[in-house]
Enzyme design. Structure first.
Site, PDB file in Angstrom:
ATOM      1  N   TYR A 258      17.161  29.380   8.809  1.00  0.00           N
ATOM      2  CA  TYR A 258      15.893  29.971   9.264  1.00  0.00           C
ATOM      3  C   TYR A 258      15.793  29.938  10.777  1.00  0.00           C
ATOM      4  O   TYR A 258      16.190  28.955  11.424  1.00  0.00           O
ATOM      5  CB  TYR A 258      14.721  29.145   8.734  1.00  0.00           C
ATOM      6  CG  TYR A 258      14.345  29.396   7.307  1.00  0.00           C
ATOM      7  CD1 TYR A 258      13.912  30.655   6.878  1.00  0.00           C
ATOM      8  CD2 TYR A 258      14.369  28.361   6.387  1.00  0.00           C
ATOM      9  CE1 TYR A 258      13.542  30.864   5.558  1.00  0.00           C
ATOM     10  CE2 TYR A 258      13.992  28.558   5.069  1.00  0.00           C
ATOM     11  CZ  TYR A 258      13.576  29.816   4.656  1.00  0.00           C
ATOM     12  OH  TYR A 258      13.203  30.005   3.367  1.00  0.00           O
TER      13      TYR A 258
ATOM     14  N   LYS B 276       0.852  -1.205   0.000  1.00  0.00           N
ATOM     15  CA  LYS B 276       0.000   0.000   0.000  1.00  0.00           C
ATOM     16  C   LYS B 276       0.884   1.250   0.000  1.00  0.00           C
ATOM     17  O   LYS B 276       2.090   1.173   0.295  1.00  0.00           O
ATOM     18  CB  LYS B 276      -0.912  -0.021   1.223  1.00  0.00           C
ATOM     19  CG  LYS B 276      -0.177  -0.052   2.561  1.00  0.00           C
ATOM     20  CD  LYS B 276      -1.101  -0.412   3.710  1.00  0.00           C
ATOM     21  CE  LYS B 276      -0.339  -0.470   5.022  1.00  0.00           C
ATOM     22  NZ  LYS B 276      -1.189  -0.971   6.138  1.00  0.00           N
TER      23      LYS B 276
HETATM   24  C1  LIG Z   1      -0.476  -1.953   6.782  1.00  0.00           C
HETATM   25  C2  LIG Z   1      -1.067  -3.214   7.287  1.00  0.00           C
HETATM   26  C3  LIG Z   1      -0.259  -4.360   7.433  1.00  0.00           C
HETATM   27  C4  LIG Z   1       1.254  -4.345   7.265  1.00  0.00           C
HETATM   28  O1  LIG Z   1       1.811  -3.886   8.472  1.00  0.00           O
HETATM   29  P1  LIG Z   1       3.410  -3.815   8.686  1.00  0.00           P
HETATM   30  O2  LIG Z   1       3.542  -3.412  10.097  1.00  0.00           O
HETATM   31  O3  LIG Z   1       3.911  -2.766   7.739  1.00  0.00           O
HETATM   32  O4  LIG Z   1       3.962  -5.151   8.382  1.00  0.00           O
HETATM   33  C5  LIG Z   1      -0.887  -5.547   7.787  1.00  0.00           C
HETATM   34  N1  LIG Z   1      -2.222  -5.596   8.015  1.00  0.00           N
HETATM   35  C6  LIG Z   1      -3.017  -4.505   7.914  1.00  0.00           C
HETATM   36  C7  LIG Z   1      -4.476  -4.630   8.193  1.00  0.00           C
HETATM   37  C8  LIG Z   1      -2.460  -3.276   7.555  1.00  0.00           C
HETATM   38  O5  LIG Z   1      -3.241  -2.195   7.482  1.00  0.00           O
END
Ligand SMILES: *Cc1c(COP(=O)(O)O)cnc(C)c1O
Length: 364
Positions: free
Chosen positions: A257, A37
């Protein structure tokens, strides 16, 4: 590598593949799915997902429908599952492209069941049970209602029953065992092919947390899934900026800054073409360090949008010169160390990597 790029992100796809193998070796269940994702956590789904597929990863999870359609164009044959599930209007494209929604609510179940009926064939889906995260998934009442009316699942071919751990990176937290026990109690009661609980850190909580299918994201991308212990995972990214200028600053001046850094001795300051727009955290102002060859150099002054200033006074003469690349994240400054120092988590560092970076992908 172009000499004109101000800042460069190098993604070691060989390391991503080795990390996938390492997680598979640590996992006692049947399959490790790759979570890609948010553009593969900022690293670039178009490069990362095919690399994982070449390593044998056959099941992928994304968050949104748009991400699923993009991944389907890249990988025509793999399993693609969508955490957010299916929304009204998306059903036909999901079915046509063999995309598996994670059904999170009774409304999504009804939508998918109606579409299966309209198509006249069973459609695959996962079912998300809430065991404590209180974010997505059916609560205990909804689970009981649905189990009492199994006809509401007619035409839905249940692939995985899944739930998500809230504190997996903290093995001492008793909530892990609460969620595991709740999942082990209810999940086998559903007519599904497999069960899925563990994310990256969940895999390292031990076999009791494994079940059949792991959903692994951040560990593939180099973050330590066992914070506080030696990492079982290889670094994946290198974030570098190019020195634009080196200037001498006498003791009466401040840098950057907000004039937050006052030089206390005659100093040499290198200005590097890397800023928070590239994903280097503002929180590293006057706090971070970078590396030029093996020399550690402090970030001084405030990180700005396009530029970061580092103190190179103590480096051997001539080492810090315009055109030289300075490492801000990499073997010396791991993603975990940078996130810890910036008081954030590796996930936000990865997903915050900027669009403007020149991206270089290494294969082994
Ligand atoms: C993003 C997500 C994962 C992956 O989690 P990681 O900690 O990056 O391995 C797994 N399950 C769900 C439901 C998620 O939203």
């Amino acid at each position: 590598m172009s000499d004109s790029a101000g800042a460069i992100l190098t993604v070691d796809l060989g390391a991503v593949r080795r990390n996938y193998r390492a997680v598979c070796a640590a996992f006692s269940g049947a399959e490790v799915a790759g979570v890609v994702k948010a553009n593969a956590y900022g690293l670039g789904i178009a490069a990362v997902a095919p690399a994982l597929a070449r390593e044998g990863c056959a099941t992928f999870f994304v968050a949104t429908a748009a991400e699923a359609f993009e991944l389907r164009r890249l990988l025509p044959a793999v399993g693609i599952h969508v955490f957010d599930g299916v929304q009204p209007g998306e059903e036909a494209d999901f079915a046509a492209q063999r995309i598996v929604p994670v059904l999170n609510s009774l409304q999504q179940i009804e939508l998918w069941r109606a579409h299966a009926r309209a198509r006249g064939r069973a459609l695959a889906a996962d079912l998300h049970l809430d065991t404590g995260m209180a974010r997505l998934g059916l609560d205990r009442d909804e689970q009981r209602r649905l189990l009492a009316h199994p006809d509401e699942l007619t035409g839905i071919d249940l692939d995985a029953i899944l739930s998500h751990l809230a504190v997996a990176e903290d093995p001492a937290n008793p909530m892990n065992e609460d969620q595991r026990a709740a999942f082990a109690d209810v999940a086998p009661g559903w007519p599904s092919r497999r069960l899925s609980l563990a994310n990256s850190s969940g895999v390292f909580l031990g076999e009791a947390f494994h079940f059949d299918l792991a959903r692994v994201g951040v560990a593939l991308y180099g973050a330590n899934p066992t914070p506080g212990l030696p990492s079982p995972i290889a670094q994946v990214i290198k974030l570098q900026g190019r020195i634009l200028q080196v200037r001498s600053v006498d003791a009466a001046r401040s840098v950057g800054y907000g004039a937050t850094h006052r030089v206390s001795r005659p100093s040499r300051i290198a200005t590097v073409a890397l800023g928070y727009a590239d994903g280097y955290p503002l929180a590293m102002s006057n706090l971070g360090t970078a590396f030029l060859d093996s020399h550690e150099i402090p970030v001084v002054g405030r990180v700005s949008m396009d530029l970061t200033t580092v103190d190179v006074t103590d480096l051997p003469e001539g080492l810090a010169a315009p055109g030289r690349l300075v490492d801000f994240i990499g073997e010396n400054n791991t993603i975990d160390a940078v996130a810890g120092r910036a008081k954030t988590i590796p996930y936000t560092i990865l997903t915050g990597l900027g669009r403007r970076l020149q991206r270089i992908y290494l294969e082994d």
